[in-house]
Design a protein around this motif. Structure first.
Motif, PDB file in Angstrom:
ATOM      1  N   LYS A  56       0.832  -1.209   0.000  1.00  0.00           N
ATOM      2  CA  LYS A  56       0.000   0.000   0.000  1.00  0.00           C
ATOM      3  C   LYS A  56       0.865   1.257   0.000  1.00  0.00           C
ATOM      4  O   LYS A  56       0.599   2.203  -0.739  1.00  0.00           O
ATOM      5  CB  LYS A  56      -0.926  -0.006   1.205  1.00  0.00           C
ATOM      6  CG  LYS A  56      -1.870   1.170   1.245  1.00  0.00           C
ATOM      7  CD  LYS A  56      -2.825   1.084   2.424  1.00  0.00           C
ATOM      8  CE  LYS A  56      -3.785   2.258   2.424  1.00  0.00           C
ATOM      9  NZ  LYS A  56      -4.753   2.174   3.503  1.00  0.00           N
ATOM     10  N   GLU A  57       1.930   1.275   0.821  1.00  0.00           N
ATOM     11  CA  GLU A  57       2.819   2.443   0.870  1.00  0.00           C
ATOM     12  C   GLU A  57       3.510   2.671  -0.480  1.00  0.00           C
ATOM     13  O   GLU A  57       3.639   3.812  -0.928  1.00  0.00           O
ATOM     14  CB  GLU A  57       3.876   2.261   1.956  1.00  0.00           C
ATOM     15  CG  GLU A  57       3.351   2.381   3.357  1.00  0.00           C
ATOM     16  CD  GLU A  57       4.415   2.057   4.397  1.00  0.00           C
ATOM     17  OE1 GLU A  57       4.601   2.880   5.306  1.00  0.00           O
ATOM     18  OE2 GLU A  57       5.057   0.978   4.295  1.00  0.00           O
ATOM     19  N   PHE A  64      -2.559  -0.864  -8.553  1.00  0.00           N
ATOM     20  CA  PHE A  64      -1.108  -1.067  -8.484  1.00  0.00           C
ATOM     21  C   PHE A  64      -0.776  -2.535  -8.742  1.00  0.00           C
ATOM     22  O   PHE A  64       0.114  -2.847  -9.541  1.00  0.00           O
ATOM     23  CB  PHE A  64      -0.582  -0.618  -7.114  1.00  0.00           C
ATOM     24  CG  PHE A  64       0.877  -0.885  -6.897  1.00  0.00           C
ATOM     25  CD1 PHE A  64       1.846  -0.170  -7.570  1.00  0.00           C
ATOM     26  CD2 PHE A  64       1.293  -1.854  -5.996  1.00  0.00           C
ATOM     27  CE1 PHE A  64       3.202  -0.407  -7.366  1.00  0.00           C
ATOM     28  CE2 PHE A  64       2.637  -2.101  -5.779  1.00  0.00           C
ATOM     29  CZ  PHE A  64       3.595  -1.378  -6.465  1.00  0.00           C
ATOM     30  N   ILE A  77       1.048   4.128  -2.938  1.00  0.00           N
ATOM     31  CA  ILE A  77       0.842   5.552  -2.649  1.00  0.00           C
ATOM     32  C   ILE A  77       2.035   6.367  -3.145  1.00  0.00           C
ATOM     33  O   ILE A  77       1.864   7.414  -3.771  1.00  0.00           O
ATOM     34  CB  ILE A  77       0.600   5.778  -1.142  1.00  0.00           C
ATOM     35  CG1 ILE A  77      -0.768   5.214  -0.757  1.00  0.00           C
ATOM     36  CG2 ILE A  77       0.708   7.248  -0.780  1.00  0.00           C
ATOM     37  CD1 ILE A  77      -0.992   5.117   0.753  1.00  0.00           C
ATOM     38  N   ASP A  78       3.249   5.883  -2.893  1.00  0.00           N
ATOM     39  CA  ASP A  78       4.459   6.594  -3.336  1.00  0.00           C
ATOM     40  C   ASP A  78       4.485   6.808  -4.850  1.00  0.00           C
ATOM     41  O   ASP A  78       5.009   7.809  -5.331  1.00  0.00           O
ATOM     42  CB  ASP A  78       5.721   5.826  -2.921  1.00  0.00           C
ATOM     43  CG  ASP A  78       6.009   5.880  -1.435  1.00  0.00           C
ATOM     44  OD1 ASP A  78       5.356   6.680  -0.722  1.00  0.00           O
ATOM     45  OD2 ASP A  78       6.875   5.101  -0.977  1.00  0.00           O
ATOM     46  N   PHE A  79       3.928   5.855  -5.589  1.00  0.00           N
ATOM     47  CA  PHE A  79       3.917   5.949  -7.047  1.00  0.00           C
ATOM     48  C   PHE A  79       2.612   6.527  -7.579  1.00  0.00           C
ATOM     49  O   PHE A  79       2.350   6.470  -8.781  1.00  0.00           O
ATOM     50  CB  PHE A  79       4.202   4.581  -7.676  1.00  0.00           C
ATOM     51  CG  PHE A  79       5.657   4.197  -7.599  1.00  0.00           C
ATOM     52  CD1 PHE A  79       6.539   4.563  -8.599  1.00  0.00           C
ATOM     53  CD2 PHE A  79       6.158   3.501  -6.506  1.00  0.00           C
ATOM     54  CE1 PHE A  79       7.884   4.230  -8.523  1.00  0.00           C
ATOM     55  CE2 PHE A  79       7.498   3.158  -6.418  1.00  0.00           C
ATOM     56  CZ  PHE A  79       8.365   3.531  -7.422  1.00  0.00           C
ATOM     57  N   ASP A  80       1.821   7.098  -6.701  1.00  0.00           N
ATOM     58  CA  ASP A  80       0.573   7.790  -7.068  1.00  0.00           C
ATOM     59  C   ASP A  80      -0.459   6.909  -7.755  1.00  0.00           C
ATOM     60  O   ASP A  80      -1.227   7.385  -8.601  1.00  0.00           O
ATOM     61  CB  ASP A  80       0.862   9.026  -7.934  1.00  0.00           C
ATOM     62  CG  ASP A  80       1.578  10.113  -7.157  1.00  0.00           C
ATOM     63  OD1 ASP A  80       1.301  10.262  -5.961  1.00  0.00           O
ATOM     64  OD2 ASP A  80       2.425  10.796  -7.757  1.00  0.00           O
ATOM     65  N   PHE A  81      -0.498   5.632  -7.404  1.00  0.00           N
ATOM     66  CA  PHE A  81      -1.578   4.787  -7.896  1.00  0.00           C
ATOM     67  C   PHE A  81      -2.820   5.095  -7.075  1.00  0.00           C
ATOM     68  O   PHE A  81      -2.723   5.370  -5.877  1.00  0.00           O
ATOM     69  CB  PHE A  81      -1.212   3.303  -7.775  1.00  0.00           C
ATOM     70  CG  PHE A  81      -0.291   2.843  -8.870  1.00  0.00           C
ATOM     71  CD1 PHE A  81      -0.803   2.279 -10.032  1.00  0.00           C
ATOM     72  CD2 PHE A  81       1.082   2.973  -8.739  1.00  0.00           C
ATOM     73  CE1 PHE A  81       0.045   1.872 -11.049  1.00  0.00           C
ATOM     74  CE2 PHE A  81       1.935   2.567  -9.748  1.00  0.00           C
ATOM     75  CZ  PHE A  81       1.408   2.015 -10.918  1.00  0.00           C
ATOM     76  N   PRO A  82      -4.005   5.044  -7.693  1.00  0.00           N
ATOM     77  CA  PRO A  82      -5.225   5.404  -6.968  1.00  0.00           C
ATOM     78  C   PRO A  82      -5.583   4.422  -5.856  1.00  0.00           C
ATOM     79  O   PRO A  82      -6.237   4.805  -4.888  1.00  0.00           O
ATOM     80  CB  PRO A  82      -6.308   5.427  -8.049  1.00  0.00           C
ATOM     81  CG  PRO A  82      -5.762   4.617  -9.168  1.00  0.00           C
ATOM     82  CD  PRO A  82      -4.264   4.730  -9.090  1.00  0.00           C
ATOM     83  N   ASN A  83      -5.151   3.163  -5.986  1.00  0.00           N
ATOM     84  CA  ASN A  83      -5.406   2.166  -4.949  1.00  0.00           C
ATOM     85  C   ASN A  83      -4.477   0.973  -5.148  1.00  0.00           C
ATOM     86  O   ASN A  83      -3.834   0.838  -6.196  1.00  0.00           O
ATOM     87  CB  ASN A  83      -6.884   1.735  -4.945  1.00  0.00           C
ATOM     88  CG  ASN A  83      -7.336   1.211  -6.291  1.00  0.00           C
ATOM     89  OD1 ASN A  83      -6.759   0.278  -6.836  1.00  0.00           O
ATOM     90  ND2 ASN A  83      -8.377   1.833  -6.842  1.00  0.00           N
ATOM     91  N   THR A  84      -4.433   0.097  -4.161  1.00  0.00           N
ATOM     92  CA  THR A  84      -3.517  -1.045  -4.234  1.00  0.00           C
ATOM     93  C   THR A  84      -3.958  -2.058  -5.295  1.00  0.00           C
ATOM     94  O   THR A  84      -3.111  -2.739  -5.868  1.00  0.00           O
ATOM     95  CB  THR A  84      -3.369  -1.738  -2.870  1.00  0.00           C
ATOM     96  OG1 THR A  84      -4.661  -2.084  -2.388  1.00  0.00           O
ATOM     97  CG2 THR A  84      -2.656  -0.858  -1.873  1.00  0.00           C
TER      98      THR A  84
END
Length: 75
Positions: free
Chosen positions: A38-39, A52, A42-49
């Motif tokens: 999840k982190e 990703f 978020i670091d790569f600006d994906f809207p959700n896991t």
């Protein structure tokens, strides 16, 4: 126009270059950090896991968790 120049110079589309760079960085994060999936998402600006995980599976042929468990290195 710029896309055409990039394709002519590198043989790759701008999107291919971006994806290659992103996957290289994602692989590094999965292998060498203790950040959660999840982190990293978020670091790569994906809207959700979920998105990703789909992106990683599309480019690496396995989920982020599978990649991490198969490729983790210790520092």
């Amino acid at each position: 126009y710029i896309s055409g120049i990039i394709k002519e110079a590198t043989g790759k589309t701008p999107l291919q270059i971006i994806n290659e760079h992103a996957i290289k960085e994602i692989k590094h994060e999965l292998q060498r950090t203790d950040k959660s999936i999840k982190e990293i998402a978020i670091d790569f600006d994906f809207p959700n896991t979920s998105f990703f995980a789909q992106y990683v599976k599309k480019h690496l042929g396995m989920t982020p968790t599978e990649y991490r468990s198969n490729n983790q290195t210790t520092n």
